[in-house]
Design an enzyme around this catalytic site. Structure first.
Site, PDB file in Angstrom:
ATOM      1  N   SER A  25      69.064  37.038  23.746  1.00 52.75           N
ATOM      2  CA  SER A  25      70.221  36.887  24.636  1.00 52.75           C
ATOM      3  C   SER A  25      69.888  37.396  26.032  1.00 52.75           C
ATOM      4  O   SER A  25      70.718  37.379  26.930  1.00 52.75           O
ATOM      5  CB  SER A  25      71.438  37.629  24.075  1.00 52.75           C
ATOM      6  OG  SER A  25      71.130  38.984  23.825  1.00 52.75           O
ATOM      7  N   ASN A 112      75.373  47.714  18.305  1.00 53.97           N
ATOM      8  CA  ASN A 112      76.706  47.148  18.075  1.00 53.97           C
ATOM      9  C   ASN A 112      77.784  47.852  18.914  1.00 53.97           C
ATOM     10  O   ASN A 112      78.614  47.193  19.539  1.00 53.97           O
ATOM     11  CB  ASN A 112      77.050  47.194  16.590  1.00 53.97           C
ATOM     12  CG  ASN A 112      76.060  46.398  15.755  1.00 53.97           C
ATOM     13  OD1 ASN A 112      75.224  45.681  16.313  1.00 53.97           O
ATOM     14  ND2 ASN A 112      76.141  46.516  14.448  1.00 53.97           N
ATOM     15  N   THR A 161     110.253  14.958  40.448  1.00 49.64           N
ATOM     16  CA  THR A 161     110.272  15.131  38.996  1.00 49.64           C
ATOM     17  C   THR A 161     109.811  13.790  38.438  1.00 49.64           C
ATOM     18  O   THR A 161     110.111  12.735  39.024  1.00 49.64           O
ATOM     19  CB  THR A 161     111.679  15.466  38.450  1.00 49.64           C
ATOM     20  OG1 THR A 161     112.552  14.376  38.719  1.00 49.64           O
ATOM     21  CG2 THR A 161     112.253  16.733  39.090  1.00 49.64           C
ATOM     22  N   HIS A 162     109.055  13.835  37.359  1.00 43.61           N
ATOM     23  CA  HIS A 162     108.454  12.610  36.787  1.00 43.61           C
ATOM     24  C   HIS A 162     107.624  11.873  37.838  1.00 43.61           C
ATOM     25  O   HIS A 162     107.495  10.656  37.777  1.00 43.61           O
ATOM     26  CB  HIS A 162     109.527  11.667  36.224  1.00 43.61           C
ATOM     27  CG  HIS A 162     110.543  12.358  35.375  1.00 43.61           C
ATOM     28  ND1 HIS A 162     110.421  12.500  34.009  1.00 43.61           N
ATOM     29  CD2 HIS A 162     111.694  12.995  35.715  1.00 43.61           C
ATOM     30  CE1 HIS A 162     111.463  13.170  33.542  1.00 43.61           C
ATOM     31  NE2 HIS A 162     112.250  13.488  34.549  1.00 43.61           N
ATOM     32  N   SER A 283      80.613  10.315  51.341  1.00 45.51           N
ATOM     33  CA  SER A 283      80.049   9.405  50.348  1.00 45.51           C
ATOM     34  C   SER A 283      78.642   9.028  50.774  1.00 45.51           C
ATOM     35  O   SER A 283      78.362   8.872  51.963  1.00 45.51           O
ATOM     36  CB  SER A 283      80.926   8.152  50.253  1.00 45.51           C
ATOM     37  OG  SER A 283      80.179   7.068  49.741  1.00 45.51           O
ATOM     38  N   LYS A 289      84.154   7.499  54.166  1.00 45.46           N
ATOM     39  CA  LYS A 289      84.829   8.322  53.163  1.00 45.46           C
ATOM     40  C   LYS A 289      84.875   9.808  53.517  1.00 45.46           C
ATOM     41  O   LYS A 289      83.940  10.379  54.053  1.00 45.46           O
ATOM     42  CB  LYS A 289      84.146   8.178  51.792  1.00 45.46           C
ATOM     43  CG  LYS A 289      84.354   6.856  51.110  1.00 45.46           C
ATOM     44  CD  LYS A 289      85.815   6.543  50.813  1.00 45.46           C
ATOM     45  CE  LYS A 289      86.412   7.446  49.774  1.00 45.46           C
ATOM     46  NZ  LYS A 289      85.777   7.246  48.453  1.00 45.46           N
ATOM     47  N   ASN A 291      86.185  12.952  51.119  1.00 42.94           N
ATOM     48  CA  ASN A 291      86.718  13.184  49.775  1.00 42.94           C
ATOM     49  C   ASN A 291      87.145  14.631  49.559  1.00 42.94           C
ATOM     50  O   ASN A 291      86.583  15.544  50.159  1.00 42.94           O
ATOM     51  CB  ASN A 291      85.668  12.813  48.724  1.00 42.94           C
ATOM     52  CG  ASN A 291      85.309  11.331  48.775  1.00 42.94           C
ATOM     53  OD1 ASN A 291      86.151  10.499  49.123  1.00 42.94           O
ATOM     54  ND2 ASN A 291      84.063  11.015  48.471  1.00 42.94           N
ATOM     55  N   GLU A 296      89.162  17.970  43.309  1.00 44.71           N
ATOM     56  CA  GLU A 296      88.796  17.248  42.081  1.00 44.71           C
ATOM     57  C   GLU A 296      88.088  18.158  41.090  1.00 44.71           C
ATOM     58  O   GLU A 296      88.338  18.103  39.887  1.00 44.71           O
ATOM     59  CB  GLU A 296      87.893  16.057  42.428  1.00 44.71           C
ATOM     60  CG  GLU A 296      88.643  14.937  43.136  1.00 44.71           C
ATOM     61  CD  GLU A 296      87.696  13.823  43.556  1.00 44.71           C
ATOM     62  OE1 GLU A 296      87.321  13.019  42.698  1.00 44.71           O
ATOM     63  OE2 GLU A 296      87.323  13.783  44.737  1.00 44.71           O
ATOM     64  N   TYR A 323      80.186  43.854  12.606  1.00 43.40           N
ATOM     65  CA  TYR A 323      79.390  43.076  13.567  1.00 43.40           C
ATOM     66  C   TYR A 323      78.624  41.962  12.859  1.00 43.40           C
ATOM     67  O   TYR A 323      78.056  42.151  11.785  1.00 43.40           O
ATOM     68  CB  TYR A 323      78.385  43.981  14.312  1.00 43.40           C
ATOM     69  CG  TYR A 323      77.537  43.183  15.293  1.00 43.40           C
ATOM     70  CD1 TYR A 323      77.994  42.924  16.580  1.00 43.40           C
ATOM     71  CD2 TYR A 323      76.312  42.641  14.915  1.00 43.40           C
ATOM     72  CE1 TYR A 323      77.244  42.156  17.466  1.00 43.40           C
ATOM     73  CE2 TYR A 323      75.554  41.870  15.799  1.00 43.40           C
ATOM     74  CZ  TYR A 323      76.028  41.632  17.070  1.00 43.40           C
ATOM     75  OH  TYR A 323      75.290  40.873  17.940  1.00 43.40           O
ATOM     76  N   GLN A 328      77.223  37.491  19.534  1.00 38.11           N
ATOM     77  CA  GLN A 328      76.420  37.332  20.747  1.00 38.11           C
ATOM     78  C   GLN A 328      76.869  36.104  21.545  1.00 38.11           C
ATOM     79  O   GLN A 328      76.636  36.010  22.750  1.00 38.11           O
ATOM     80  CB  GLN A 328      74.949  37.204  20.336  1.00 38.11           C
ATOM     81  CG  GLN A 328      73.977  37.077  21.462  1.00 38.11           C
ATOM     82  CD  GLN A 328      72.541  37.228  20.967  1.00 38.11           C
ATOM     83  OE1 GLN A 328      72.121  38.314  20.595  1.00 38.11           O
ATOM     84  NE2 GLN A 328      71.805  36.136  20.953  1.00 38.11           N
ATOM     85  N   LYS A 331      79.200  35.941  25.106  1.00 41.64           N
ATOM     86  CA  LYS A 331      78.882  36.218  26.515  1.00 41.64           C
ATOM     87  C   LYS A 331      78.819  34.997  27.417  1.00 41.64           C
ATOM     88  O   LYS A 331      79.392  34.998  28.510  1.00 41.64           O
ATOM     89  CB  LYS A 331      77.568  36.993  26.594  1.00 41.64           C
ATOM     90  CG  LYS A 331      77.757  38.437  26.189  1.00 41.64           C
ATOM     91  CD  LYS A 331      76.440  39.131  25.965  1.00 41.64           C
ATOM     92  CE  LYS A 331      76.602  40.203  24.917  1.00 41.64           C
ATOM     93  NZ  LYS A 331      76.893  39.664  23.569  1.00 41.64           N
TER      94      LYS A 331
HETATM   95  N1  ARG Z   1      72.309  40.931  21.835  1.00 39.06           N
HETATM   96  C1  ARG Z   1      73.240  41.342  20.845  1.00 39.06           C
HETATM   97  C2  ARG Z   1      74.648  40.839  21.205  1.00 39.06           C
HETATM   98  O1  ARG Z   1      74.813  40.459  22.300  1.00 39.06           O
HETATM   99  C3  ARG Z   1      73.270  42.816  20.762  1.00 39.06           C
HETATM  100  C4  ARG Z   1      73.703  43.350  19.454  1.00 39.06           C
HETATM  101  C5  ARG Z   1      72.676  43.115  18.437  1.00 39.06           C
HETATM  102  N2  ARG Z   1      72.990  43.851  17.281  1.00 39.06           N
HETATM  103  C6  ARG Z   1      72.326  43.666  16.159  1.00 39.06           C
HETATM  104  N3  ARG Z   1      72.683  44.399  15.155  1.00 39.06           N
HETATM  105  N4  ARG Z   1      71.355  42.798  16.089  1.00 39.06           N
HETATM  106  O2  ARG Z   1      75.529  40.817  20.392  1.00 39.06           O
END
Ligand code: ARG
Length: 475
Positions: A25, A112, A161-162, A283, A289, A291, A296, A323, A328, A331
Site C-alpha cells: 500500500s 492495526n 420548478t420542473h 475546442s 467554442k 466551454n 461539466e 482487522y 487497506q 485509503k
Molecule cells: N497497510 C496496511 C493497511 O493499510 C497496514 C495494516 C497491516 N496490518 C496487518 N496486520 N497486515 O491496512
C-alpha cells in the site's frame, strides 16, 4: 535484513514478487508519513511514561523519528523493495538510525492500531481543510449575492420548478440557496470530525497488551478527544471513513447540481452567465467554442465520488471482527475523494467569483407576465376568494391569454374580479417586492436572510478552526 519484510521471523522463504506487488500500500499510503510519525512519537512518549522503555531510549527513538520526518520534508527518504507500507518503511528506517533502541519502537503496538491512528489524524486535518474550502465557496456566493442585491431593485431571474419558469426570484436568493446547502455540508464535516476524534492507540493487534500501556496518556498526547473503548472495535472500525466519504460525496452532489446549472446558464439559449477566459476552455477543432468544462467536470466527477463511497461500503459489509487486510482498501477512495473535492471547490470558487452575469437576459426571462399568475391568485385571496377558486379563475385567464395571444395584463384589466389595480402586479419586478415570507425571495426577508447567512458562515468558520488545531507536533 533490509531485504526482508518486518514480519519475516516465522517465514522460511522470502515473499514472492507477485505477493508484494499485490499487497503493498506504500504507493498510496505515503501521504500518511506525517501522521504515522506523529502517532509514533506519542507512542514512544507513552512507552517512557509507562516505564516500558527508559527516558534516554525514548529520546533516541524520537530523534530518529524526527530525522525521518526531515528526510520526508526534504524529499530525501529512500524506500526499499520490502517496504510494504509507510508504517513499515518508517519503522525500518528508525531501526537503521537508532539500532537496537529503534527496534523498541513497535513495543506494545500493532500496525492495526497504528494505521487506524494515522488515518484518523489525517482525516481530522484534511476534512477540516475541506470545510475551509467549502466555506470559501460560501463566501463567493455571499459576495455575489450582495453584489446582485437583496432589495426591491436587486437583480432577479426566473425561479424554476420542473425546469419550467415558475416565479421570479432574486439572484441573491438563488446564490444563497447554494450556500445554505454547502453550510450543511460543513456542519456534517465538523460532526464527523468530532465523532472520529478517538485514539485507537493501545488496542494493539486486536486485544490490547499485557504491557502497562496508558491509552489515555497517548490519546491526550495526540490531541484526540478520547481513547477507544473496545480494542476489537478500535482496529476494525472504518465508520469514520464511510462517513467522510458520504460527506464528500454529498458535497460532490451539490457541486454537480451547481455544475449542471452553470452548464445551462452559459449556453447561448440561456445566456445568463459568461465565464472568465481563465475559467473556461476551448475546442481543438471549433475555433469559436468557449466551454464550461469546470461546471461539466463538477457534474461528471460525482460519478466517481459515489463509486468511492459505495465501493468502501461494499468492502466493509462482509468483514468479521477485527482487522482484515481488506481494510487497506479504505485509503485510495478516501484520498481520491478528498483530493477531487478540494480541486472542485477551488475551481468553482474561481469560476463563480470571476463570471459576469447577463442580468438583462435573466430579468427579461423573468418578466413574462405569466410568472405573475400566482400573485394574481393571491391578490384575489387577500380579497376574500377561496384559493382554489382564485387559482382556477386566474388559470382560465392564462389559458385565454395563450390561446388568443392576448397579454395577460389586458385580460386582467378587463376582468371584474381582478381589475386595473391587479394588472400592476404583472409589471416587471413587481412580484419580488411584494414577497414577505421570512426565508422567501423578497426585500424584507432578503435583508434578514443576508444577515443570517453571514452569521452562519462566521459560526461555521469558528467551528472548523476550533477542530483543526495543528496535529503535526514535530519540533
Ligand atoms: N497497510 C496496511 C493497511 O493499510 C497496514 C495494516 C497491516 N496490518 C496487518 N496486520 N497486515 O491496512
Amino acid at each position: 535484513m533490509a531485504d526482508q519484510p518486518l514480519w519475516h521471523g516465522r517465514f522460511e522463504t522470502s515473499p514472492a514478487d507477485a505477493l508484494m506487488k499485490f499487497t503493498e500500500s506504500l504507493s498510496f499510503d505515503q501521504k500518511l508519513w506525517r501522521d504515522d510519525i506523529t502517532g509514533s512519537i506519542a507512542h514512544v512518549k507513552g512507552l517512557v511514561h509507562s516505564q516500558i522503555i527508559s527516558k534516554s531510549e525514548g529520546e533516541k527513538i524520537v530523534v530518529a523519528l524526527e530525522t525521518v520526518a526531515n528526510e520526508f520534508v526534504n524529499d530525501k527518504f529512500v524506500f526499499v523493495a520490502t517496504d510494504e507500507d509507510i508504517h513499515t518503511a518508517i519503522e525500518r528506517r528508525v531501526t537503521q538510525i537508532a539500532g537496537d533502541t529503534g527496534a523498541k519502537l513497535h513495543t506494545g503496538r500493532s500496525r492495526n492500531d497504528q494505521v487506524a491512528t494515522a488515518l484518523r489524524l489525517w482525516c481530522k486535518r484534511e476534512l477540516a481543510t475541506i470545510g475551509k474550502l467549502t466555506l470559501d465557496l460560501c463566501d463567493v456566493f455571499k459576495l455575489r449575492a450582495n453584489e446582485a442585491g437583496w432589495g426591491s431593485d436587486g437583480v432577479y431571474l426566473p425561479g424554476y420548478t420542473h425546469m419550467q419558469r415558475a416565479q421570479p426570484v432574486l439572484l441573491a436568493h438563488h446564490f444563497a440557496a447554494h450556500a445554505w446547502a454547502l453550510l450543511r455540508d460543513v456542519d456534517r464535516l465538523t460532526q464527523t470530525i468530532e465523532r472520529l476524534d478517538v485514539s485507537p492507540l493501545g488496542a494493539g493487534a486486536l486485544a490490547g497488551s499485557s504491557l502497562p500501556l496508558d491509552a489515555d496518556f497517548v490519546s491526550t498526547e495526540l490531541g484526540f478527544a478520547r481513547r477507544f473503548n473496545n480494542s476489537l472495535d478500535a482496529v476494525s472500525d472504518r465508520d469514520f471513513v464511510a462517513e467522510a466519504l458520504f460527506n464528500l460525496t454529498l458535497i460532490g452532489i451539490h457541486l454537480s447540481r451547481l455544475g449542471e446549472e452553470w452548464v445551462l446558464w452559459t449556453t447561448q439559449e440561456f445566456g445568463f452567465a459568461v465565464l472568465d477566459d481563465a475559467y473556461s476552455t476551448g475546442s481543438s477543432m471549433l475555433p469559436q467554442k468557449k466551454n464550461a468544462d469546470i461546471a461539466e467536470l463538477a457534474r461528471g466527477k460525482s460519478g466517481r465520488l459515489i463509486g468511492n463511497l459505495t465501493g468502501l461500503l461494499a468492502t466493509l459489509k462482509g468483514l468479521p471482527l477485527a482487522y482484515n487486510r481488506d481494510l487497506q482498501e479504505d485509503k485510495e477512495p478516501l484520498f481520491d475523494s478528498v483530493n477531487q473535492i478540494a480541486l472542485a471547490l477551488q475551481a468553482l470558487s474561481g469560476m463563480i467569483s470571476t463570471a459576469k452575469f447577463n442580468t438583462a437576459a435573466m430579468q427579461t426571462a423573468a418578466d413574462s407576465e405569466l410568472l405573475g399568475a400566482t400573485d394574481l391568485a393571491e391578490w384575489l385571496v387577500a380579497r376574500g376568494m377561496p384559493f382554489r377558486e382564485a387559482h382556477s379563475h386566474v388559470g382560465a385567464l392564462v389559458s385565454k391569454s395563450i390561446r388568443e395571444s392576448v397579454e395577460l395584463s389586458k385580460l386582467v384589466k378587463a376582468d371584474d374580479k381582478l381589475g386595473k389595480d391587479a394588472a400592476t402586479l404583472l409589471a416587471p419586478g413587481a412580484a419580488i417586492s411584494r414577497r414577505s415570507t421570512k426565508g422567501g425571495s423578497g426585500p424584507i426577508p432578503g435583508a434578514i436572510q443576508s444577515a443570517e447567512l453571514s452569521e452562519e458562515i462566521t459560526v461555521m468558520r469558528a467551528r472548523v478552526a476550533s477542530l483543526s488545531a495543528p496535529l503535526f507536533n514535530l519540533r
